[in-house]
Design a protein around this motif. Structure first.
Motif, PDB file in Angstrom:
ATOM      1  N   PHE A 123      -9.384   8.396  -1.101  1.00 38.06           N
ATOM      2  CA  PHE A 123      -9.552   6.982  -0.762  1.00 38.06           C
ATOM      3  C   PHE A 123      -8.603   6.121  -1.582  1.00 38.06           C
ATOM      4  CE2 PHE A 123     -11.848   2.889  -1.410  1.00 38.06           C
ATOM      5  CZ  PHE A 123     -11.788   2.437  -0.101  1.00 38.06           C
ATOM      6  N   LEU A 124      -8.463   6.435  -2.891  1.00 34.76           N
ATOM      7  CA  LEU A 124      -7.544   5.669  -3.733  1.00 34.76           C
ATOM      8  C   LEU A 124      -6.102   5.840  -3.253  1.00 34.76           C
ATOM      9  CD1 LEU A 124      -8.995   6.352  -7.303  1.00 34.76           C
ATOM     10  CD2 LEU A 124      -9.169   4.260  -5.950  1.00 34.76           C
ATOM     11  N   GLU A 125      -5.768   7.033  -2.797  1.00 34.34           N
ATOM     12  CA  GLU A 125      -4.421   7.274  -2.284  1.00 34.34           C
ATOM     13  C   GLU A 125      -4.170   6.439  -1.022  1.00 34.34           C
ATOM     14  OE1 GLU A 125      -1.654  11.013  -0.704  1.00 34.34           O
ATOM     15  OE2 GLU A 125      -3.583  11.393  -1.683  1.00 34.34           O
ATOM     16  N   LEU A 126      -5.185   6.398  -0.159  1.00 29.56           N
ATOM     17  CA  LEU A 126      -5.066   5.579   1.050  1.00 29.56           C
ATOM     18  C   LEU A 126      -4.938   4.099   0.693  1.00 29.56           C
ATOM     19  CD1 LEU A 126      -7.702   7.299   3.367  1.00 29.56           C
ATOM     20  CD2 LEU A 126      -5.217   7.327   3.637  1.00 29.56           C
ATOM     21  N   MET A 127      -5.651   3.674  -0.349  1.00 31.17           N
ATOM     22  CA  MET A 127      -5.573   2.279  -0.760  1.00 31.17           C
ATOM     23  C   MET A 127      -4.177   1.933  -1.267  1.00 31.17           C
ATOM     24  SD  MET A 127      -8.085   0.318  -0.211  1.00 31.17           S
ATOM     25  CE  MET A 127      -7.590  -1.017  -1.302  1.00 31.17           C
ATOM     26  N   GLU A 128      -3.554   2.834  -2.001  1.00 38.46           N
ATOM     27  CA  GLU A 128      -2.187   2.581  -2.472  1.00 38.46           C
ATOM     28  C   GLU A 128      -1.238   2.428  -1.295  1.00 38.46           C
ATOM     29  OE1 GLU A 128      -1.112   1.827  -5.399  1.00 38.46           O
ATOM     30  OE2 GLU A 128      -3.106   2.025  -6.276  1.00 38.46           O
ATOM     31  N   LYS A 129      -1.436   3.280  -0.297  1.00 35.34           N
ATOM     32  CA  LYS A 129      -0.582   3.177   0.902  1.00 35.34           C
ATOM     33  C   LYS A 129      -0.840   1.864   1.637  1.00 35.34           C
ATOM     34  CE  LYS A 129      -0.229   8.182   1.656  1.00 35.34           C
ATOM     35  NZ  LYS A 129      -0.547   9.310   2.574  1.00 35.34           N
ATOM     36  N   LEU A 130      -2.112   1.468   1.693  1.00 36.30           N
ATOM     37  CA  LEU A 130      -2.457   0.211   2.369  1.00 36.30           C
ATOM     38  C   LEU A 130      -1.857  -0.980   1.636  1.00 36.30           C
ATOM     39  CD1 LEU A 130      -4.022  -1.329   4.542  1.00 36.30           C
ATOM     40  CD2 LEU A 130      -6.045  -1.221   3.063  1.00 36.30           C
ATOM     41  N   ARG A 131      -1.911  -0.973   0.313  1.00 36.19           N
ATOM     42  CA  ARG A 131      -1.331  -2.068  -0.459  1.00 36.19           C
ATOM     43  C   ARG A 131       0.180  -2.153  -0.235  1.00 36.19           C
ATOM     44  NH1 ARG A 131      -4.826   0.132  -5.396  1.00 36.19           N
ATOM     45  NH2 ARG A 131      -6.756  -1.078  -5.069  1.00 36.19           N
ATOM     46  N   ALA A 132       0.805  -0.988  -0.233  1.00 38.50           N
ATOM     47  CA  ALA A 132       2.256  -0.970  -0.020  1.00 38.50           C
ATOM     48  C   ALA A 132       2.602  -1.469   1.377  1.00 38.50           C
ATOM     49  CB  ALA A 132       2.794   0.451  -0.236  1.00 38.50           C
ATOM     50  N   ALA A 133       1.791  -1.055   2.346  1.00 37.10           N
ATOM     51  CA  ALA A 133       2.073  -1.453   3.733  1.00 37.10           C
ATOM     52  C   ALA A 133       1.910  -2.959   3.911  1.00 37.10           C
ATOM     53  CB  ALA A 133       1.145  -0.700   4.687  1.00 37.10           C
ATOM     54  N   THR A 134       0.860  -3.532   3.339  1.00 37.64           N
ATOM     55  CA  THR A 134       0.655  -4.977   3.492  1.00 37.64           C
ATOM     56  C   THR A 134       1.682  -5.777   2.698  1.00 37.64           C
ATOM     57  OG1 THR A 134      -0.995  -4.863   1.713  1.00 37.64           O
ATOM     58  CG2 THR A 134      -1.806  -4.796   3.971  1.00 37.64           C
ATOM     59  N   LYS A 135       2.197  -5.176   1.642  1.00 39.81           N
ATOM     60  CA  LYS A 135       3.244  -5.861   0.885  1.00 39.81           C
ATOM     61  C   LYS A 135       4.536  -5.903   1.703  1.00 39.81           C
ATOM     62  CE  LYS A 135       5.558  -5.880  -3.616  1.00 39.81           C
ATOM     63  NZ  LYS A 135       5.669  -5.201  -4.944  1.00 39.81           N
ATOM     64  N   ASP A 136       4.826  -4.798   2.394  1.00 38.98           N
ATOM     65  CA  ASP A 136       6.028  -4.756   3.230  1.00 38.98           C
ATOM     66  C   ASP A 136       5.847  -5.570   4.506  1.00 38.98           C
ATOM     67  OD1 ASP A 136       7.248  -3.129   1.377  1.00 38.98           O
ATOM     68  OD2 ASP A 136       6.662  -1.259   2.384  1.00 38.98           O
ATOM     69  N   ARG A 137       4.591  -5.592   5.024  1.00 38.06           N
ATOM     70  CA  ARG A 137       4.319  -6.313   6.269  1.00 38.06           C
ATOM     71  C   ARG A 137       3.184  -7.321   6.026  1.00 38.06           C
ATOM     72  NH1 ARG A 137       4.480  -1.004   7.852  1.00 38.06           N
ATOM     73  NH2 ARG A 137       2.235  -0.966   8.281  1.00 38.06           N
ATOM     74  N   PRO A 138       3.481  -8.410   5.339  1.00 37.31           N
ATOM     75  CA  PRO A 138       2.423  -9.372   4.981  1.00 37.31           C
ATOM     76  C   PRO A 138       1.782 -10.059   6.185  1.00 37.31           C
ATOM     77  CG  PRO A 138       4.582 -10.257   4.451  1.00 37.31           C
ATOM     78  CD  PRO A 138       4.801  -8.825   4.816  1.00 37.31           C
ATOM     79  N   ASP A 139       2.433  -9.976   7.351  1.00 34.41           N
ATOM     80  CA  ASP A 139       1.865 -10.617   8.543  1.00 34.41           C
ATOM     81  C   ASP A 139       1.091  -9.651   9.415  1.00 34.41           C
ATOM     82  OD1 ASP A 139       2.979 -12.997   7.730  1.00 34.41           O
ATOM     83  OD2 ASP A 139       4.792 -12.766   8.934  1.00 34.41           O
ATOM     84  N   ASP A 140       0.758  -8.486   8.898  1.00 40.60           N
ATOM     85  CA  ASP A 140      -0.039  -7.506   9.638  1.00 40.60           C
ATOM     86  C   ASP A 140      -1.525  -7.871   9.479  1.00 40.60           C
ATOM     87  OD1 ASP A 140      -1.371  -5.361  10.724  1.00 40.60           O
ATOM     88  OD2 ASP A 140      -0.384  -3.834   9.499  1.00 40.60           O
ATOM     89  N   LEU A 141      -2.100  -8.474  10.501  1.00 40.12           N
ATOM     90  CA  LEU A 141      -3.479  -8.955  10.421  1.00 40.12           C
ATOM     91  C   LEU A 141      -4.461  -7.832  10.136  1.00 40.12           C
ATOM     92  CD1 LEU A 141      -5.657 -11.116  10.685  1.00 40.12           C
ATOM     93  CD2 LEU A 141      -5.582 -10.785  13.165  1.00 40.12           C
ATOM     94  N   ARG A 142      -4.328  -6.731  10.897  1.00 47.89           N
ATOM     95  CA  ARG A 142      -5.258  -5.622  10.708  1.00 47.89           C
ATOM     96  C   ARG A 142      -5.172  -5.057   9.293  1.00 47.89           C
ATOM     97  NH1 ARG A 142      -7.251  -2.205  14.480  1.00 47.89           N
ATOM     98  NH2 ARG A 142      -7.272  -4.081  15.731  1.00 47.89           N
ATOM     99  N   GLY A 143      -3.981  -4.952   8.774  1.00 49.13           N
ATOM    100  CA  GLY A 143      -3.807  -4.446   7.420  1.00 49.13           C
ATOM    101  C   GLY A 143      -4.449  -5.352   6.376  1.00 49.13           C
ATOM    102  N   GLN A 144      -4.280  -6.672   6.532  1.00 45.45           N
ATOM    103  CA  GLN A 144      -4.875  -7.612   5.587  1.00 45.45           C
ATOM    104  C   GLN A 144      -6.405  -7.577   5.673  1.00 45.45           C
ATOM    105  OE1 GLN A 144      -3.357  -9.056   3.259  1.00 45.45           O
ATOM    106  NE2 GLN A 144      -1.205  -9.203   3.856  1.00 45.45           N
TER     107      GLN A 144
END
Length: 409
Positions: free
Chosen positions: A160-181
Protein backbone atom coordinates in the motif's frame (compact mmCIF):
# COMPACT_ATOMS: atom_id res chain seq x y z
CA UNK A 1 -18.41 49.91 37.97
CA UNK A 2 -19.09 53.27 39.70
CA UNK A 3 -22.84 52.67 39.61
CA UNK A 4 -22.34 49.22 41.13
CA UNK A 5 -20.28 50.48 44.06
CA UNK A 6 -22.65 53.38 44.73
CA UNK A 7 -25.60 51.00 44.78
CA UNK A 8 -23.79 48.47 46.97
CA UNK A 9 -22.70 51.20 49.41
CA UNK A 10 -26.23 52.58 49.66
CA UNK A 11 -27.59 49.12 50.43
CA UNK A 12 -24.98 48.61 53.15
CA UNK A 13 -25.82 51.93 54.81
CA UNK A 14 -29.56 51.25 54.58
CA UNK A 15 -29.09 47.80 56.14
CA UNK A 16 -27.05 49.24 59.02
CA UNK A 17 -29.64 51.95 59.72
CA UNK A 18 -32.53 49.47 59.64
CA UNK A 19 -30.81 47.16 62.12
CA UNK A 20 -29.92 50.01 64.49
CA UNK A 21 -33.51 51.34 64.47
CA UNK A 22 -34.83 47.88 65.27
CA UNK A 23 -32.43 47.54 68.21
CA UNK A 24 -33.16 51.06 69.54
CA UNK A 25 -36.96 50.65 69.60
CA UNK A 26 -36.95 48.43 72.66
CA UNK A 27 -39.86 46.18 73.71
CA UNK A 28 -43.43 46.91 74.90
CA UNK A 29 -43.68 47.66 78.62
CA UNK A 30 -46.04 45.21 80.29
CA UNK A 31 -46.82 47.75 83.07
CA UNK A 32 -48.07 50.64 80.92
CA UNK A 33 -51.69 51.77 81.18
CA UNK A 34 -52.35 50.70 77.62
CA UNK A 35 -51.19 47.15 78.34
CA UNK A 36 -53.45 46.99 81.45
CA UNK A 37 -56.48 48.21 79.45
CA UNK A 38 -55.82 45.52 76.85
CA UNK A 39 -55.97 42.83 79.52
CA UNK A 40 -59.28 44.23 80.89
CA UNK A 41 -60.90 44.41 77.45
CA UNK A 42 -59.80 40.89 76.55
CA UNK A 43 -61.32 39.62 79.78
CA UNK A 44 -64.57 41.47 78.95
CA UNK A 45 -64.66 39.90 75.50
CA UNK A 46 -64.20 36.46 76.98
CA UNK A 47 -67.02 37.14 79.49
CA UNK A 48 -69.36 38.18 76.66
CA UNK A 49 -68.63 34.92 74.86
CA UNK A 50 -69.42 32.90 77.99
CA UNK A 51 -72.70 34.80 78.64
CA UNK A 52 -73.77 34.34 75.03
CA UNK A 53 -73.02 30.62 75.25
CA UNK A 54 -75.12 30.30 78.47
CA UNK A 55 -77.95 32.34 76.92
CA UNK A 56 -77.97 35.00 79.67
CA UNK A 57 -77.82 37.76 77.02
CA UNK A 58 -79.61 37.86 73.65
CA UNK A 59 -77.58 37.11 70.52
CA UNK A 60 -78.01 40.62 69.08
CA UNK A 61 -76.87 42.19 72.32
CA UNK A 62 -73.84 39.88 72.41
CA UNK A 63 -72.95 40.94 68.88
CA UNK A 64 -73.23 44.64 69.77
CA UNK A 65 -71.04 44.17 72.84
CA UNK A 66 -68.42 42.27 70.85
CA UNK A 67 -68.17 45.15 68.39
CA UNK A 68 -67.88 47.74 71.14
CA UNK A 69 -65.24 45.83 73.14
CA UNK A 70 -63.27 45.04 69.96
CA UNK A 71 -63.25 48.77 69.12
CA UNK A 72 -61.85 49.54 72.57
CA UNK A 73 -59.18 46.83 72.16
CA UNK A 74 -58.00 48.40 68.89
CA UNK A 75 -57.91 51.85 70.48
CA UNK A 76 -55.98 50.60 73.50
CA UNK A 77 -53.50 48.77 71.28
CA UNK A 78 -52.99 51.92 69.24
CA UNK A 79 -52.27 53.94 72.37
CA UNK A 80 -49.90 51.36 73.85
CA UNK A 81 -46.46 52.79 74.44
CA UNK A 82 -43.02 51.28 74.32
CA UNK A 83 -40.87 51.42 77.38
CA UNK A 84 -38.25 53.60 75.63
CA UNK A 85 -35.50 51.82 77.46
CA UNK A 86 -34.10 50.22 74.28
CA UNK A 87 -30.37 49.76 74.37
CA UNK A 88 -28.08 51.42 76.81
CA UNK A 89 -25.31 53.57 75.45
CA UNK A 90 -22.85 50.74 75.90
CA UNK A 91 -25.25 48.30 74.26
CA UNK A 92 -25.68 50.65 71.31
CA UNK A 93 -21.92 50.76 70.77
CA UNK A 94 -21.66 46.95 70.94
CA UNK A 95 -24.57 46.53 68.53
CA UNK A 96 -23.07 49.05 66.12
CA UNK A 97 -19.73 47.21 66.18
CA UNK A 98 -21.46 43.87 65.51
CA UNK A 99 -23.43 45.35 62.60
CA UNK A 100 -20.32 46.96 61.12
CA UNK A 101 -18.43 43.67 61.53
CA UNK A 102 -21.14 41.75 59.69
CA UNK A 103 -21.21 44.27 56.84
CA UNK A 104 -17.41 44.32 56.63
CA UNK A 105 -17.43 40.52 56.48
CA UNK A 106 -19.88 40.65 53.57
CA UNK A 107 -17.66 43.09 51.69
CA UNK A 108 -14.57 41.00 52.43
CA UNK A 109 -16.29 37.84 51.16
CA UNK A 110 -17.23 39.57 47.91
CA UNK A 111 -13.67 40.85 47.43
CA UNK A 112 -12.40 37.29 47.96
CA UNK A 113 -14.75 35.24 45.78
CA UNK A 114 -16.35 37.94 43.65
CA UNK A 115 -15.00 39.96 40.74
CA UNK A 116 -14.72 43.56 42.00
CA UNK A 117 -12.45 44.69 39.18
CA UNK A 118 -14.34 42.93 36.42
CA UNK A 119 -16.04 45.49 34.16
CA UNK A 120 -19.70 45.40 33.28
CA UNK A 121 -20.33 42.99 30.38
CA UNK A 122 -23.70 43.75 28.82
CA UNK A 123 -24.91 41.43 26.06
CA UNK A 124 -24.00 43.83 23.26
CA UNK A 125 -20.43 44.14 24.54
CA UNK A 126 -20.05 40.37 24.88
CA UNK A 127 -21.31 39.81 21.34
CA UNK A 128 -18.92 42.45 20.04
CA UNK A 129 -16.02 40.82 21.91
CA UNK A 130 -16.93 37.42 20.46
CA UNK A 131 -17.02 38.91 16.96
CA UNK A 132 -13.56 40.40 17.45
CA UNK A 133 -12.21 37.08 18.76
CA UNK A 134 -13.69 35.28 15.77
CA UNK A 135 -12.19 37.75 13.30
CA UNK A 136 -8.73 37.58 14.89
CA UNK A 137 -8.44 33.88 15.68
CA UNK A 138 -5.56 31.68 14.53
CA UNK A 139 -5.19 30.76 10.90
CA UNK A 140 -5.02 27.17 9.70
CA UNK A 141 -1.25 27.39 9.30
CA UNK A 142 -0.77 28.83 12.80
CA UNK A 143 -2.96 26.16 14.36
CA UNK A 144 -1.17 23.34 12.56
CA UNK A 145 2.23 24.76 13.46
CA UNK A 146 1.30 24.50 17.15
CA UNK A 147 0.58 20.78 16.82
CA UNK A 148 3.46 18.28 16.58
CA UNK A 149 3.52 16.42 13.29
CA UNK A 150 2.34 12.82 13.70
CA UNK A 151 5.03 10.14 13.47
CA UNK A 152 5.16 8.22 10.19
CA UNK A 153 3.07 5.06 10.00
CA UNK A 154 5.15 1.94 10.61
CA UNK A 155 2.64 -0.91 10.43
CA UNK A 156 1.03 -0.21 7.05
CA UNK A 157 1.11 -2.79 4.30
CA UNK A 158 4.33 -2.16 2.32
CA UNK A 159 2.48 -2.71 -0.94
CA UNK A 160 0.00 0.00 0.00
CA UNK A 161 2.85 2.40 0.84
CA UNK A 162 4.46 1.60 -2.51
CA UNK A 163 1.19 2.36 -4.29
CA UNK A 164 0.93 5.62 -2.36
CA UNK A 165 4.38 6.70 -3.52
CA UNK A 166 3.35 6.01 -7.09
CA UNK A 167 0.10 7.92 -6.57
CA UNK A 168 1.94 10.93 -5.14
CA UNK A 169 4.36 10.93 -8.05
CA UNK A 170 1.53 10.62 -10.55
CA UNK A 171 -0.46 13.51 -9.08
CA UNK A 172 2.67 15.63 -8.95
CA UNK A 173 3.28 15.02 -12.65
CA UNK A 174 -0.43 15.37 -13.49
CA UNK A 175 -1.87 17.88 -10.99
CA UNK A 176 -5.07 18.20 -13.03
CA UNK A 177 -5.95 14.50 -12.76
CA UNK A 178 -9.22 14.64 -10.79
CA UNK A 179 -9.40 10.93 -10.05
CA UNK A 180 -5.82 10.90 -8.82
CA UNK A 181 -6.38 13.86 -6.49
CA UNK A 182 -9.53 12.21 -5.07
CA UNK A 183 -7.63 9.02 -4.32
CA UNK A 184 -4.72 10.99 -2.89
CA UNK A 185 -6.95 12.99 -0.51
CA UNK A 186 -8.69 9.93 0.90
CA UNK A 187 -5.63 7.73 1.19
CA UNK A 188 -3.47 10.45 2.76
CA UNK A 189 -6.24 10.90 5.31
CA UNK A 190 -6.22 7.16 5.98
CA UNK A 191 -2.49 7.31 6.65
CA UNK A 192 -2.95 10.24 9.02
CA UNK A 193 -1.27 12.73 6.68
CA UNK A 194 -4.05 15.24 7.15
CA UNK A 195 -2.21 18.28 5.84
CA UNK A 196 -1.42 16.49 2.59
CA UNK A 197 -4.98 15.17 2.52
CA UNK A 198 -6.62 18.59 2.66
CA UNK A 199 -4.18 19.98 0.09
CA UNK A 200 -5.28 17.20 -2.29
CA UNK A 201 -8.94 17.84 -1.49
CA UNK A 202 -8.46 21.52 -2.32
CA UNK A 203 -7.15 20.36 -5.69
CA UNK A 204 -10.27 18.21 -6.12
CA UNK A 205 -12.50 21.23 -5.51
CA UNK A 206 -10.42 23.40 -7.84
CA UNK A 207 -10.71 20.84 -10.62
CA UNK A 208 -14.43 20.36 -10.12
CA UNK A 209 -15.10 24.08 -10.07
CA UNK A 210 -18.81 24.83 -9.89
CA UNK A 211 -19.52 21.10 -9.90
CA UNK A 212 -17.97 20.68 -6.44
CA UNK A 213 -20.62 19.31 -4.10
CA UNK A 214 -21.52 20.06 -0.50
CA UNK A 215 -19.89 16.74 0.42
CA UNK A 216 -16.63 17.86 -1.26
CA UNK A 217 -16.53 21.08 0.76
CA UNK A 218 -17.59 19.33 3.97
CA UNK A 219 -14.81 16.76 3.55
CA UNK A 220 -12.29 19.58 3.07
CA UNK A 221 -13.51 21.30 6.23
CA UNK A 222 -13.25 18.10 8.25
CA UNK A 223 -9.72 17.42 7.06
CA UNK A 224 -8.61 20.93 8.05
CA UNK A 225 -10.34 20.73 11.42
CA UNK A 226 -8.77 17.38 12.28
CA UNK A 227 -5.38 18.61 11.03
CA UNK A 228 -5.71 21.52 13.48
CA UNK A 229 -6.54 19.24 16.40
CA UNK A 230 -10.28 19.96 16.40
CA UNK A 231 -9.91 23.72 15.99
CA UNK A 232 -12.13 25.37 13.36
CA UNK A 233 -9.91 27.87 11.57
CA UNK A 234 -11.11 30.71 9.30
CA UNK A 235 -10.11 28.57 6.31
CA UNK A 236 -12.16 25.64 7.61
CA UNK A 237 -15.06 28.04 8.21
CA UNK A 238 -14.95 29.07 4.55
CA UNK A 239 -15.26 25.42 3.53
CA UNK A 240 -18.18 24.93 5.93
CA UNK A 241 -19.91 28.00 4.52
CA UNK A 242 -19.55 26.67 0.98
CA UNK A 243 -20.91 23.28 2.02
CA UNK A 244 -23.97 24.87 3.65
CA UNK A 245 -24.50 27.15 0.66
CA UNK A 246 -24.88 24.06 -1.50
CA UNK A 247 -26.79 22.03 1.09
CA UNK A 248 -28.19 23.96 4.08
CA UNK A 249 -29.11 20.62 5.71
CA UNK A 250 -25.59 19.15 5.57
CA UNK A 251 -25.31 17.63 9.04
CA UNK A 252 -21.55 17.54 9.34
CA UNK A 253 -21.22 21.14 8.21
CA UNK A 254 -23.84 22.24 10.74
CA UNK A 255 -22.14 20.26 13.51
CA UNK A 256 -18.73 21.84 12.87
CA UNK A 257 -20.27 25.29 12.38
CA UNK A 258 -21.75 24.92 15.86
CA UNK A 259 -18.34 23.86 17.16
CA UNK A 260 -16.79 26.98 15.62
CA UNK A 261 -19.42 29.18 17.30
CA UNK A 262 -18.68 27.55 20.66
CA UNK A 263 -14.97 28.16 20.20
CA UNK A 264 -15.57 31.84 19.40
CA UNK A 265 -17.86 32.57 22.35
CA UNK A 266 -21.31 32.30 20.75
CA UNK A 267 -22.99 29.30 22.41
CA UNK A 268 -26.34 31.06 21.88
CA UNK A 269 -25.95 30.61 18.11
CA UNK A 270 -24.39 27.16 18.36
CA UNK A 271 -27.24 25.68 20.39
CA UNK A 272 -30.01 25.96 17.75
CA UNK A 273 -27.68 24.45 15.13
CA UNK A 274 -26.90 21.42 17.26
CA UNK A 275 -30.47 21.04 18.49
CA UNK A 276 -31.75 20.99 14.91
CA UNK A 277 -29.25 18.31 13.89
CA UNK A 278 -30.04 16.22 16.98
CA UNK A 279 -33.79 16.39 16.44
CA UNK A 280 -33.83 15.95 12.64
CA UNK A 281 -30.94 13.59 11.85
CA UNK A 282 -31.32 9.85 11.46
CA UNK A 283 -30.56 7.93 14.68
CA UNK A 284 -27.41 6.43 13.15
CA UNK A 285 -26.03 9.76 11.93
CA UNK A 286 -22.40 10.10 13.04
CA UNK A 287 -23.18 13.54 14.48
CA UNK A 288 -26.02 12.55 16.80
CA UNK A 289 -23.94 10.95 19.55
CA UNK A 290 -21.35 13.74 19.95
CA UNK A 291 -24.12 16.34 20.03
CA UNK A 292 -26.16 14.33 22.53
CA UNK A 293 -23.10 14.07 24.78
CA UNK A 294 -22.52 17.83 24.98
CA UNK A 295 -25.80 19.59 24.21
CA UNK A 296 -27.01 19.74 27.82
CA UNK A 297 -23.89 21.66 28.85
CA UNK A 298 -24.21 23.84 25.74
CA UNK A 299 -27.84 24.66 26.57
CA UNK A 300 -26.85 25.68 30.10
CA UNK A 301 -24.13 28.02 28.83
CA UNK A 302 -26.54 29.42 26.23
CA UNK A 303 -29.11 30.10 28.96
CA UNK A 304 -31.70 27.71 27.51
CA UNK A 305 -33.84 25.14 29.30
CA UNK A 306 -33.63 22.02 27.16
CA UNK A 307 -34.34 18.35 27.62
CA UNK A 308 -32.73 16.29 24.81
CA UNK A 309 -34.97 13.64 23.25
CA UNK A 310 -34.42 10.12 24.47
CA UNK A 311 -31.77 8.21 22.56
CA UNK A 312 -33.33 5.53 20.33
CA UNK A 313 -31.93 2.03 20.32
CA UNK A 314 -30.02 1.59 17.07
CA UNK A 315 -28.11 -1.62 16.55
CA UNK A 316 -24.63 -1.14 15.18
CA UNK A 317 -24.85 2.63 14.82
CA UNK A 318 -21.59 3.70 13.16
CA UNK A 319 -21.17 7.25 14.41
CA UNK A 320 -18.36 8.15 16.81
CA UNK A 321 -19.22 9.91 20.05
CA UNK A 322 -17.36 12.88 21.49
CA UNK A 323 -15.28 10.63 23.76
CA UNK A 324 -14.21 8.48 20.81
CA UNK A 325 -13.23 11.54 18.80
CA UNK A 326 -11.21 12.93 21.70
CA UNK A 327 -9.53 9.57 22.27
CA UNK A 328 -8.70 9.26 18.58
CA UNK A 329 -6.62 12.43 18.80
CA UNK A 330 -4.25 10.68 21.22
CA UNK A 331 -4.06 7.39 19.32
CA UNK A 332 -1.16 6.17 17.27
CA UNK A 333 -1.77 5.78 13.56
CA UNK A 334 -2.12 2.02 14.02
CA UNK A 335 -4.65 2.41 16.84
CA UNK A 336 -6.62 4.96 14.87
CA UNK A 337 -6.66 2.69 11.82
CA UNK A 338 -7.83 -0.21 13.98
CA UNK A 339 -10.66 1.89 15.43
CA UNK A 340 -11.79 2.98 11.97
CA UNK A 341 -11.60 -0.58 10.68
CA UNK A 342 -13.78 -1.73 13.57
CA UNK A 343 -16.41 0.93 12.85
CA UNK A 344 -16.42 0.08 9.14
CA UNK A 345 -16.72 -3.62 9.99
CA UNK A 346 -19.75 -2.93 12.20
CA UNK A 347 -21.38 -0.93 9.43
CA UNK A 348 -20.68 -3.70 6.91
CA UNK A 349 -22.14 -6.36 9.20
CA UNK A 350 -25.30 -4.36 9.83
CA UNK A 351 -25.91 -3.51 6.18
CA UNK A 352 -25.33 -7.11 5.15
CA UNK A 353 -27.72 -8.45 7.80
CA UNK A 354 -30.40 -5.75 7.80
CA UNK A 355 -29.90 -3.60 4.72
CA UNK A 356 -29.82 0.17 4.88
CA UNK A 357 -30.12 3.49 3.08
CA UNK A 358 -28.16 4.27 -0.10
CA UNK A 359 -26.18 6.86 1.88
CA UNK A 360 -25.03 4.14 4.29
CA UNK A 361 -23.99 1.85 1.44
CA UNK A 362 -22.17 4.77 -0.17
CA UNK A 363 -20.38 5.43 3.13
CA UNK A 364 -19.32 1.79 3.32
CA UNK A 365 -17.91 1.77 -0.23
CA UNK A 366 -16.07 5.04 0.35
CA UNK A 367 -14.69 3.86 3.69
CA UNK A 368 -13.22 0.71 2.21
CA UNK A 369 -11.69 2.73 -0.62
CA UNK A 370 -10.12 5.19 1.83
CA UNK A 371 -8.66 2.24 3.77
CA UNK A 372 -7.08 0.95 0.56
CA UNK A 373 -9.29 -2.15 0.58
CA UNK A 374 -10.40 -1.88 -3.01
CA UNK A 375 -11.69 -5.46 -3.32
CA UNK A 376 -13.86 -5.01 -0.25
CA UNK A 377 -15.11 -1.72 -1.72
CA UNK A 378 -16.11 -3.42 -4.97
CA UNK A 379 -17.74 -6.22 -2.99
CA UNK A 380 -19.76 -3.70 -0.99
CA UNK A 381 -20.80 -1.99 -4.24
CA UNK A 382 -22.04 -5.30 -5.65
CA UNK A 383 -24.00 -6.07 -2.48
CA UNK A 384 -25.50 -2.59 -2.52
CA UNK A 385 -26.67 -3.09 -6.10
CA UNK A 386 -28.33 -6.34 -5.07
CA UNK A 387 -29.94 -4.88 -1.95
CA UNK A 388 -31.18 -1.79 -3.80
CA UNK A 389 -32.01 -3.41 -7.13
CA UNK A 390 -35.61 -2.15 -6.97
CA UNK A 391 -34.43 1.45 -6.35
CA UNK A 392 -32.52 2.69 -9.43
CA UNK A 393 -32.00 6.18 -8.02
CA UNK A 394 -30.58 4.72 -4.80
CA UNK A 395 -28.15 2.59 -6.80
CA UNK A 396 -26.97 5.74 -8.61
CA UNK A 397 -26.12 7.35 -5.27
CA UNK A 398 -23.89 4.42 -4.30
CA UNK A 399 -22.28 4.27 -7.74
CA UNK A 400 -21.53 8.00 -7.62
CA UNK A 401 -19.77 7.52 -4.28
CA UNK A 402 -17.81 4.63 -5.76
CA UNK A 403 -16.74 6.81 -8.66
CA UNK A 404 -15.61 9.56 -6.31
CA UNK A 405 -13.64 7.00 -4.33
CA UNK A 406 -11.86 5.74 -7.45
CA UNK A 407 -13.85 2.53 -7.83
CA UNK A 408 -15.11 1.80 -11.32
CA UNK A 409 -18.83 1.02 -11.04
Amino acid sequence: MTVFWITAGALLVASAIAMMIALRRGVPDADTAGAADLRVYRDQLAEIERDAARGTIPADEAARLRVEVSRRILEADKNARFSGAGLTQRGTVVAALLILGALAGAVSLYLTIGAPRYPDMPLVARIAEADVARANRQSQAEAEAAIPAPPPATDVDPQFLELMEKLRAATKDRPDDLRGQQLLARNEAQLGNLRAAWAAQEAVIRLKGDQATAADWEFLAQLKIFAAGGYVSPEAEVALTEALRRDPRAEGARYFSGLMLIQTGRPDLAFPLWRDVLESAAPDSPWVDPIRTDIAALAEVAGVRYEPPAAPMVAGAPGPDAASMAAAADMTDAERAEMVAGMVGQLDARLTAEGGSPEEWARLVSSYAVMGKLEEARGALDRARTALKDQPEAVKIVEAAATDAGITP
